[in-house]
Design a protein around this motif. Structure first.
Motif, PDB file in Angstrom:
ATOM      1  N   ILE A 163     -13.330   4.850  -4.531  1.00 59.49           N
ATOM      2  CA  ILE A 163     -12.047   5.245  -5.109  1.00 59.49           C
ATOM      3  C   ILE A 163     -11.229   3.991  -5.427  1.00 59.49           C
ATOM      4  O   ILE A 163     -11.362   2.972  -4.754  1.00 59.49           O
ATOM      5  CB  ILE A 163     -11.230   6.187  -4.174  1.00 59.49           C
ATOM      6  N   ALA A 164     -10.392   4.080  -6.469  1.00 60.40           N
ATOM      7  CA  ALA A 164      -9.615   2.918  -6.900  1.00 60.40           C
ATOM      8  C   ALA A 164      -8.461   2.665  -5.925  1.00 60.40           C
ATOM      9  O   ALA A 164      -7.931   3.587  -5.316  1.00 60.40           O
ATOM     10  CB  ALA A 164      -9.078   3.153  -8.303  1.00 60.40           C
ATOM     11  N   HIS A 165      -8.094   1.382  -5.771  1.00 61.40           N
ATOM     12  CA  HIS A 165      -6.912   1.040  -4.977  1.00 61.40           C
ATOM     13  C   HIS A 165      -5.925   0.399  -5.919  1.00 61.40           C
ATOM     14  O   HIS A 165      -6.298  -0.395  -6.757  1.00 61.40           O
ATOM     15  CB  HIS A 165      -7.234   0.028  -3.887  1.00 61.40           C
ATOM     16  N   GLY A 166      -4.666   0.713  -5.767  1.00 57.47           N
ATOM     17  CA  GLY A 166      -3.708   0.074  -6.664  1.00 57.47           C
ATOM     18  C   GLY A 166      -2.267   0.391  -6.353  1.00 57.47           C
ATOM     19  O   GLY A 166      -1.911   0.721  -5.225  1.00 57.47           O
ATOM     20  N   VAL A 167      -1.457   0.270  -7.367  1.00 55.68           N
ATOM     21  CA  VAL A 167      -0.013   0.391  -7.234  1.00 55.68           C
ATOM     22  C   VAL A 167       0.348   1.870  -7.052  1.00 55.68           C
ATOM     23  O   VAL A 167      -0.143   2.710  -7.790  1.00 55.68           O
ATOM     24  CB  VAL A 167       0.644  -0.154  -8.514  1.00 55.68           C
TER      25      VAL A 167
END
Lengths: 200, 245
Positions: A172-176
């Protein structure tokens, strides 16, 4: 704890095992149950007993459930998707379910790989997961472990395992965070957000 | 302000973290960050391992309070590089006593993390760090003279390695063993190496696969008594990863 009779003291001590409950809160809870909510207390006690008796682990995905397998694993439409989402805890299953974006199945590790704490692959049920990989019918594993050092270690380890069975592994993507401001996001997270950018 | 890297951390009370910090100048120090795990804390990413941080510690007790922490540089590690980073951390946790500053070790550690995050090949980085750690722990040994009498290492003689002291000539009934003489009467599992090979190892040409392999054997022998019977868990991960490939 001389001030309380043994039964009350035992109740207070038992309540303190809950997260976020210290001595003071436990006392308030105990008195609330004994003074004002005796019916509720009875229900709580029997519900707790009942749950302890019937709730166990799902034999396929290890989440908490009554019976041998959970309702998600029993759902044929979800099985037909051919995706397995790997999470650390049953609470994470709930979190992913609330996104309403995911229609596949789960596997709950009940922990994470942490070599420095002596937690290895067998301790988080990876033998069971490997058996599911062997059985086939899976074309993608989604690694939704936490974005911590241990979560990443676990994700990479499972991705390698999946590769052995020619199963595509995604993280899964990690971000803002939505509604957040770049200025206040830490370097590491912003770094992840950049390396995982998408074309619009 | 002190530079540091988090080696490991554990949940502490409801919202805090207990940190095992490797600091420049104070060695390994334990500290508590009271609110690092609270919902609004921006410290969570900063206090992950493999991140160089600037910190300020307060308190006089054994366990300090973390007053400030700012991230300086993150070393993103993936897959086997990540397991290798864990291996370095596990070595430090096992072998470095708390509150012991070994000048230069911190820089070696950060350099190793940097290399791990930049290069594809991991083994030379690990071997280099292992050797540097031995040196810092005062357990280094000579590649040019034997540990018995300090005689110069002779290319034609076979040597065995004694952890904590160095290379000593392998002998059977007080006779030195020369290359080609099968060491049938010594324990066959014992690792023997010729003087010529020792001289090559001493040049640290770790890019050469043959040298790298022998250097690994050497480090295994050097670390065995230090680590005792308790296996390194990160090494198990590395081994499993190699098997998975």
């Amino acid at each position: 704890m001389k001030a309380f009779s043994p039964a009350i003291a035992a109740l207070i001590e038992s309540l303190r095992i809950l997260p976020g409950v210290g001595q003071k809160t436990a006392q308030r809870m105990a008195f609330q149950l004994l003074e004002r909510h005796r019916d509720g207390a009875g229900k709580l006690a029997s519900a707790l007993n009942h749950a302890l008796e019937v709730v166990g682990r799902c034999q396929r995905c290890r989440t908490l459930t009554e019976g041998d397998t959970c309702s998600i694993c029993d759902n044929q439409a979800r099985a037909a998707e051919g995706t397995v989402c790997i999470v650390e805890s049953p609470a994470d299953v709930l979190a992913v379910e609330q996104t309403s974006q995911y229609k596949g199945q789960y596997f709950v590790l009940m922990g994470r790989l942490s070599p420095l704490d002596g937690i290895g692959p067998a301790d988080i049920g990876l033998d069971l997961l490997e058996k599911r990989f062997q059985d086939g019918g899976i074309n993608e594993v989604i690694l939704a472990t936490n974005p911590t050092m241990e979560g990443d270690t676990t994700a990479h380890f499972i991705a390698d395992l999946a590769a052995r069975y020619n199963i595509n592994a995604t993280r899964i993507a990690h971000g803002v965070p939505v509604g957040g401001e770049l200025e206040y996001v830490d370097h590491t997270t912003l770094g992840h957000a950049f390396s995982g950018r998408k074309s619009l | 302000m002190t530079r540091a890297v988090v080696l490991h951390r554990w949940p502490w009370q409801e919202h805090g973290l207990l940190l095992d910090l490797f600091t420049e100048g104070f060695g390994r120090v334990r500290a508590i960050s009271k609110y690092a795990r609270s919902r609004r804390s921006s410290l969570r990413a900063t206090l992950e391992p493999f991140t160089l941080i600037d910190i300020e510690l307060k308190g006089r007790g054994e366990v300090k309070n973390l007053a400030r922490a700012d991230s300086v540089q993150n070393f993103p590690l993936r897959s086997v590089h990540l397991y290798s980073g864990l291996y370095l951390n596990e070595l430090l946790q096992r072998l470095l006593p708390e509150h012991t500053d070994l000048p230069g070790l911190f820089i070696d550690y950060v350099k190793s993390l940097e290399l791990l995050s930049e290069t594809q090949v991991i083994e030379p980085v690990l071997r280099q760090f292992e050797y540097r750690l031995l040196c810092h722990l005062d357990l280094d040994f000579s590649f040019t003279h034997d540990a018995n009498d300090g005689n110069a290492i002779e290319p034609g003689i076979l040597y065995r390695f004694v952890a904590g002291s160095g290379f000593v000539p392998a002998q059977i009934e007080n006779e030195a063993l020369y290359i080609g003489e099968a060491p049938a009467e010594t324990a066959s599992s014992e690792w023997l190496i010729s003087g010529a090979e020792i001289s090559v190892l001493g040049q640290f040409q770790l890019a050469n696969p043959q040298v790298l392999k022998q250097f690994k054997q050497l480090m295994r022998n050097a670390y065995a008594p230090l680590l005792g019977s308790k296996p390194l868990r990160s090494r198990e991960l590395l081994l499993a990863a190699v098997q998975n490939k």
